[in-house]
Scaffold this active site. Structure first.
Site, PDB file in Angstrom:
ATOM      1  NE  ARG A  43      24.308  44.304  42.501  1.00  0.00           N
ATOM      2  CZ  ARG A  43      23.003  44.416  42.688  1.00  0.00           C
ATOM      3  NH1 ARG A  43      22.489  44.359  43.901  1.00  0.00           N
ATOM      4  NH2 ARG A  43      22.195  44.607  41.671  1.00  0.00           N
ATOM      5  CD  GLU A  44      26.978  40.519  51.106  1.00  0.00           C
ATOM      6  OE1 GLU A  44      26.527  40.873  52.194  1.00  0.00           O
ATOM      7  OE2 GLU A  44      26.973  39.334  50.708  1.00  0.00           O
ATOM      8  NE  ARG A  70      46.351  28.015  42.411  1.00  0.00           N
ATOM      9  CZ  ARG A  70      47.135  28.907  42.963  1.00  0.00           C
ATOM     10  NH1 ARG A  70      47.073  29.131  44.266  1.00  0.00           N
ATOM     11  NH2 ARG A  70      47.995  29.579  42.238  1.00  0.00           N
ATOM     12  CB  ALA A  82      49.748  33.829  38.367  1.00  0.00           C
ATOM     13  CG  LEU A  84      47.622  37.319  45.656  1.00  0.00           C
ATOM     14  CD1 LEU A  84      47.395  37.174  47.156  1.00  0.00           C
ATOM     15  CD2 LEU A  84      46.307  37.495  44.923  1.00  0.00           C
ATOM     16  CD  GLU A  99      54.204  35.877  42.332  1.00  0.00           C
ATOM     17  OE1 GLU A  99      54.306  34.629  42.366  1.00  0.00           O
ATOM     18  OE2 GLU A  99      53.976  36.545  43.351  1.00  0.00           O
ATOM     19  CD  GLU A 103      53.785  31.050  41.300  1.00  0.00           C
ATOM     20  OE1 GLU A 103      53.407  30.858  40.121  1.00  0.00           O
ATOM     21  OE2 GLU A 103      53.008  31.361  42.224  1.00  0.00           O
ATOM     22  N   GLY A 122      30.977  40.588  38.244  1.00  0.00           N
ATOM     23  CA  GLY A 122      29.822  40.640  39.127  1.00  0.00           C
ATOM     24  C   GLY A 122      30.138  40.248  40.560  1.00  0.00           C
ATOM     25  CD  GLU A 126      41.744  37.976  40.725  1.00  0.00           C
ATOM     26  OE1 GLU A 126      42.872  37.478  40.670  1.00  0.00           O
ATOM     27  OE2 GLU A 126      40.716  37.288  40.893  1.00  0.00           O
ATOM     28  CD  GLU A 149      54.113  29.957  45.885  1.00  0.00           C
ATOM     29  OE1 GLU A 149      55.208  30.188  46.461  1.00  0.00           O
ATOM     30  OE2 GLU A 149      53.464  30.829  45.301  1.00  0.00           O
TER      31      GLU A 149
END
Length: 192
Positions: A43-44, A70, A82, A84, A99, A103, A122, A126, A149
């Site tokens: 699986r990758e 995006r 939002a 990371l 955040e 932002e 799948g 995350e 941003e």
């Protein structure tokens, strides 16, 4: 058959080989060989740091949303503030507070976990944790934004407009959709 409430079940199988296929600027792609049943499977997946998002509400019942470009989806989509989880050891709530300030130049008095979900079980490891923030106000100073941003647009929108946008297909960001439907369901339950 069990009468227990439905819940995901933790499961782990031996990883017999793991290789970094792509070392990216934001996240990586990993290939794992996993012993499964009588054989194995390869699986990758995107190896992601995880993220936080903020559903910030004002006293008028409006929600703070931001719009930014995006590239993967070629949209300036509306989304929640939002980011990371890319600061080593940073608490999720602290990251969400950071955040929101970075932002949208906003801070809040009251914070509570809203929902925690996997974006694509799948294809990525995350998870995003979304917090609900109330008692909001402007920060004392503005954050200097750059890159994607730099041209963020901030808007306060009635919750009903966001929910309508989800069902009309005008809103596509998964965190905004999940949060909007979660808050709408919570408010409906509280009104019963």
């Amino acid at each position: 058959m069990t009468d227990a409430p439905i819940a995901d079940e933790p499961a782990s199988f031996d990883v017999t080989d793991s290789a970094l296929v792509y070392d990216g600027a934001v996240w990586d792609v990993r290939r794992d060989t996993v012993a499964y049943g009588d054989g194995s499977m390869v699986r990758e997946y995107i190896d992601h740091t995880g993220a936080v998002a903020v559903w910030a509400e004002d006293d008028e019942g409006r929600v703070l949303v931001i719009q930014q470009y995006r590239h993967p989806v070629r949209l300036r989509d509306w989304e929640l503030p939002a980011g990371l989880l890319d600061h080593e050891g940073e608490d999720h709530l602290t990251a969400a507070q950071r955040e929101l300030a970075e932002e949208a130049d906003v801070e809040a008095d009251t914070w509570e976990p809203l929902v925690h979900y996997n974006t694509s079980s799948g294809g990525s490891n995350e998870f995003i944790e979304i917090f609900r923030a109330r008692g909001v106000r402007a920060t004392e100073s503005s954050f200097e934004r750059e890159a994607e941003e730099a041209d963020i647009e901030v808007r306060w929108v009635p919750r009903s407009e966001i929910v309508d946008g989800v069902f009309a297909g005008r809103i596509h960001n998964s965190a905004l959709i999940v949060a909007a439907l979660a808050v709408d369901a919570l408010e409906r339950r509280a009104a019963q």
